[in-house]
Design a protein around this motif. Structure first.
Motif, PDB file in Angstrom:
ATOM      1  N   LEU A  32     -92.944  30.790  50.496  1.00 35.40           N
ATOM      2  CA  LEU A  32     -92.492  31.268  49.191  1.00 35.40           C
ATOM      3  C   LEU A  32     -92.824  30.257  48.100  1.00 35.40           C
ATOM      4  CD1 LEU A  32     -90.986  33.421  47.526  1.00 35.40           C
ATOM      5  CD2 LEU A  32     -88.854  32.225  48.107  1.00 35.40           C
ATOM      6  N   ALA A  33     -92.598  28.985  48.384  1.00 34.06           N
ATOM      7  CA  ALA A  33     -92.934  27.932  47.415  1.00 34.06           C
ATOM      8  C   ALA A  33     -94.432  27.920  47.128  1.00 34.06           C
ATOM      9  CB  ALA A  33     -92.471  26.573  47.936  1.00 34.06           C
ATOM     10  N   LYS A  37     -96.503  28.510  43.601  1.00 31.90           N
ATOM     11  CA  LYS A  37     -97.497  27.556  43.090  1.00 31.90           C
ATOM     12  C   LYS A  37     -98.709  28.297  42.547  1.00 31.90           C
ATOM     13  CE  LYS A  37     -96.508  23.565  46.005  1.00 31.90           C
ATOM     14  NZ  LYS A  37     -97.053  22.703  47.089  1.00 31.90           N
ATOM     15  N   ILE A  38     -99.084  29.383  43.212  1.00 29.45           N
ATOM     16  CA  ILE A  38    -100.231  30.181  42.760  1.00 29.45           C
ATOM     17  C   ILE A  38     -99.956  30.728  41.358  1.00 29.45           C
ATOM     18  CG2 ILE A  38    -101.637  32.245  43.214  1.00 29.45           C
ATOM     19  CD1 ILE A  38    -102.032  29.915  45.240  1.00 29.45           C
ATOM     20  N   PHE A  39     -98.722  31.130  41.114  1.00 29.09           N
ATOM     21  CA  PHE A  39     -98.344  31.648  39.798  1.00 29.09           C
ATOM     22  C   PHE A  39     -98.215  30.526  38.767  1.00 29.09           C
ATOM     23  CE2 PHE A  39     -97.002  35.223  42.432  1.00 29.09           C
ATOM     24  CZ  PHE A  39     -97.373  36.308  41.658  1.00 29.09           C
ATOM     25  N   GLY A  40     -98.303  29.284  39.197  1.00 24.32           N
ATOM     26  CA  GLY A  40     -98.114  28.141  38.308  1.00 24.32           C
ATOM     27  C   GLY A  40     -99.344  27.767  37.502  1.00 24.32           C
ATOM     28  N   ARG A  44    -104.773  31.830  36.345  1.00 25.90           N
ATOM     29  CA  ARG A  44    -104.491  32.854  37.350  1.00 25.90           C
ATOM     30  C   ARG A  44    -103.515  33.893  36.820  1.00 25.90           C
ATOM     31  NH1 ARG A  44    -105.274  28.311  41.047  1.00 25.90           N
ATOM     32  NH2 ARG A  44    -103.058  27.789  41.017  1.00 25.90           N
ATOM     33  N   ILE A  45    -102.525  33.447  36.049  1.00 22.98           N
ATOM     34  CA  ILE A  45    -101.578  34.392  35.440  1.00 22.98           C
ATOM     35  C   ILE A  45    -102.314  35.340  34.497  1.00 22.98           C
ATOM     36  CG2 ILE A  45     -99.682  34.580  33.759  1.00 22.98           C
ATOM     37  CD1 ILE A  45     -98.676  33.961  36.506  1.00 22.98           C
ATOM     38  N   LYS A  46    -103.236  34.818  33.712  1.00 22.89           N
ATOM     39  CA  LYS A  46    -104.011  35.667  32.799  1.00 22.89           C
ATOM     40  C   LYS A  46    -104.818  36.701  33.574  1.00 22.89           C
ATOM     41  CE  LYS A  46    -104.452  32.213  29.151  1.00 22.89           C
ATOM     42  NZ  LYS A  46    -105.386  31.317  28.441  1.00 22.89           N
ATOM     43  N   ILE A  47    -105.416  36.269  34.675  1.00 24.02           N
ATOM     44  CA  ILE A  47    -106.187  37.199  35.500  1.00 24.02           C
ATOM     45  C   ILE A  47    -105.274  38.268  36.088  1.00 24.02           C
ATOM     46  CG2 ILE A  47    -107.507  37.418  37.653  1.00 24.02           C
ATOM     47  CD1 ILE A  47    -108.703  34.612  36.994  1.00 24.02           C
ATOM     48  N   HIS A  74    -113.796  31.546  41.344  1.00 27.13           N
ATOM     49  CA  HIS A  74    -112.986  30.545  42.047  1.00 27.13           C
ATOM     50  C   HIS A  74    -111.512  30.953  42.050  1.00 27.13           C
ATOM     51  CE1 HIS A  74    -111.427  26.694  43.370  1.00 27.13           C
ATOM     52  NE2 HIS A  74    -110.661  26.660  42.301  1.00 27.13           N
ATOM     53  N   GLN A  75    -111.009  31.356  40.890  1.00 31.38           N
ATOM     54  CA  GLN A  75    -109.596  31.754  40.782  1.00 31.38           C
ATOM     55  C   GLN A  75    -109.331  33.038  41.569  1.00 31.38           C
ATOM     56  OE1 GLN A  75    -107.420  29.764  39.722  1.00 31.38           O
ATOM     57  NE2 GLN A  75    -108.764  28.308  38.703  1.00 31.38           N
ATOM     58  N   LEU A  76    -110.257  33.974  41.536  1.00 28.18           N
ATOM     59  CA  LEU A  76    -110.099  35.217  42.291  1.00 28.18           C
ATOM     60  C   LEU A  76    -110.054  34.947  43.790  1.00 28.18           C
ATOM     61  CD1 LEU A  76    -112.406  37.617  40.274  1.00 28.18           C
ATOM     62  CD2 LEU A  76    -109.929  37.880  40.608  1.00 28.18           C
ATOM     63  N   ARG A  77    -110.833  33.980  44.245  1.00 30.57           N
ATOM     64  CA  ARG A  77    -110.818  33.620  45.669  1.00 30.57           C
ATOM     65  C   ARG A  77    -109.430  33.118  46.065  1.00 30.57           C
ATOM     66  NH1 ARG A  77    -115.465  32.065  45.915  1.00 30.57           N
ATOM     67  NH2 ARG A  77    -115.276  30.063  44.878  1.00 30.57           N
ATOM     68  N   ILE A  78    -108.832  32.282  45.214  1.00 28.89           N
ATOM     69  CA  ILE A  78    -107.479  31.778  45.478  1.00 28.89           C
ATOM     70  C   ILE A  78    -106.481  32.930  45.501  1.00 28.89           C
ATOM     71  CG2 ILE A  78    -105.593  30.388  44.508  1.00 28.89           C
ATOM     72  CD1 ILE A  78    -107.821  28.471  43.435  1.00 28.89           C
ATOM     73  N   LEU A  79    -106.587  33.828  44.534  1.00 25.20           N
ATOM     74  CA  LEU A  79    -105.677  34.974  44.458  1.00 25.20           C
ATOM     75  C   LEU A  79    -105.861  35.912  45.642  1.00 25.20           C
ATOM     76  CD1 LEU A  79    -105.987  35.655  40.628  1.00 25.20           C
ATOM     77  CD2 LEU A  79    -103.971  34.769  41.831  1.00 25.20           C
ATOM     78  N   LYS A  80    -107.109  36.087  46.076  1.00 23.97           N
ATOM     79  CA  LYS A  80    -107.395  36.946  47.225  1.00 23.97           C
ATOM     80  C   LYS A  80    -106.847  36.312  48.506  1.00 23.97           C
ATOM     81  CE  LYS A  80    -111.546  37.248  48.477  1.00 23.97           C
ATOM     82  NZ  LYS A  80    -112.927  37.304  48.788  1.00 23.97           N
TER      83      LYS A  80
END
Length: 116
Positions: A32-33, A37-40, A44-47, A74-80
């Motif tokens: 959960l933490a 962090k991903i939302f931090g 990424r939030i904008k995407i 790069h950011q999409l890879r993290i989100l995926k």
């Protein structure tokens, strides 16, 4: 007076015990933490916010956020990898969307909290 303090402590022990029984495993809380962090990251939030409005390709997102395609990818890879975004291929173009309504709800709840 000391007797009241003892009563208070005894009552709190029950509360602590109850909370401990309901507490998820450390591994789940760690996950959960990591999710939060991903939302931090504001990019990424904008995407995620853009994807909450519409399915988009890398070029669309890059244009919207005025970022390079490389940075967006790069950011999409993290989100995926975090299971926040899914994709589908249409010919040579890959379209991205929020993975599910849970992601949309997290974003909406966050926005409600910030706008209070």
């Amino acid at each position: 007076m000391e007797e009241k303090n003892t009563d208070f402590l005894a009552a709190r022990e029950e509360v602590v015990k109850k909370v401990l029984e309901q507490q998820p495993d450390d591994e789940i809380l760690y996950d959960l933490a990591e999710l939060f962090k991903i939302f931090g990251d504001s990019t990424r939030i904008k995407i995620l916010y853009a994807l909450s409005e519409s399915e988009l390709c890398v070029n669309d997102i890059a244009q919207l956020l005025r970022l390079s395609q490389s940075s967006v990818s790069h950011q999409l890879r993290i989100l995926k990898d975090s299971k926040l975004v899914k994709f589908r291929r249409e010919g040579k173009i890959i379209f991205y969307a929020l993975d599910d309504d849970h992601v949309r709800n997290i974003i909406n709840m966050g926005m409600e909290h910030v706008e209070e």
